[in-house]
Structures are given as C-alpha cells and as structure tokens.
Design a protein around this motif. Sequence first.
Motif, PDB file in Angstrom:
ATOM      1  N   ALA A 150       6.447  39.656  21.512  1.00  9.40           N
ATOM      2  CA  ALA A 150       5.709  39.926  20.276  1.00  9.40           C
ATOM      3  C   ALA A 150       5.779  41.412  19.924  1.00  9.40           C
ATOM      4  N   SER A 151       5.618  42.268  20.925  1.00  9.85           N
ATOM      5  CA  SER A 151       5.640  43.710  20.653  1.00  9.85           C
ATOM      6  C   SER A 151       7.015  44.183  20.188  1.00  9.85           C
ATOM      7  N   ARG A 152       8.077  43.516  20.606  1.00 13.86           N
ATOM      8  CA  ARG A 152       9.426  43.863  20.130  1.00 13.86           C
ATOM      9  C   ARG A 152       9.563  43.657  18.625  1.00 13.86           C
ATOM     10  N   TYR A 153       8.810  42.706  18.099  1.00 11.28           N
ATOM     11  CA  TYR A 153       8.825  42.449  16.657  1.00 11.28           C
ATOM     12  C   TYR A 153       7.729  43.224  15.931  1.00 11.28           C
ATOM     13  N   GLY A 154       6.950  44.025  16.675  1.00 10.15           N
ATOM     14  CA  GLY A 154       5.856  44.780  16.071  1.00 10.15           C
ATOM     15  C   GLY A 154       4.606  43.947  15.845  1.00 10.15           C
ATOM     16  N   LEU A 155       4.492  42.821  16.547  1.00  8.08           N
ATOM     17  CA  LEU A 155       3.347  41.927  16.398  1.00  8.08           C
ATOM     18  C   LEU A 155       2.358  42.105  17.540  1.00  8.08           C
TER      19      LEU A 155
END
Length: 152
Positions: A51-56
Amino acid sequence: MKIQGPTLEGIQQAGAQIQQVLSGLPQGRSVFSERVSQGFYVNIEVLREEASRYGLTVADVQQAVTSGIGGEMVTENIEGRERYPVNVRYSRDFRDSVDELRKVLIGTPSGAQIPIEEVARISFSRGPAMIRDEDGALTGYVYMDLNSRNYW
C-alpha cells in the motif's frame, strides 16, 4: 433447552444430537438446534508495504472496502417531513464473490486506479455466527415446538 460447554464445536455437536433425538418424539412439531459455528466471513488484510508503494495508507484501503463493499451514505433525500438515506456501493453480483472483490478499484494519490488485491489479501473463512454466553460459559440453544400446550 440450553447447552453449555467449553467449545462452540462441542455445543453444536451436542445440539445436533439432541435435535435428532427430539425430532423422533410424537409430541414435537418441530425441533431446531442453533448452528453456533456456521458464520461466513470475508477477511481483508492490508499489505502495508505494498500500500505504501502506491502512496496509500491503511485508512485509504479500509475506506475503499467500507464504501465500495459495505456501502456508504452519500446524501439524504428529503420528501416533506420524511428523510431517506442514499447509499452507494458495488452491485451484489460484484460483492458476492471473493474473486470479484479482489477487483475492487482503489484510487491512488497519483490518480491511478489499482485493484484492491494489489494492496490487500482477501480470503473467505468460517467462524461463529454469534457467540452467546451465560455465567461465563459458551451457550447454545435447542428449540422445540410442541403439538399441544397440555404437556406442562
């Protein structure tokens, strides 16, 4: 009839046996034992790194689940003194299958739309539909409808 015990599975097995025995009685119209361990659940585990890789954030993924799958009230329709909530969510055909749920789209901060399966693990499991307890002990019930009221 109340059944108490240490495990839901044991309570359910005892209830099924009691139901079978009571079903053969001529005084009984119907017998039903609660199915205490037959609930169905969809589990959604957010994969934090993905999720953090997508900025989420976890909250972003949970919001997509809440609004798209569970439904979200977006407005209220007012007709005179009556008020009706307007809910938005995916159609039932899209929500009834775990494979289809994996395709729910989530908007990223960059504007891209990605399927939820990219940032969450979705699975199906069984568990207790409801957990009852009395005096600290797990409890289940067997219900019996009698043919007459003259048995008391």
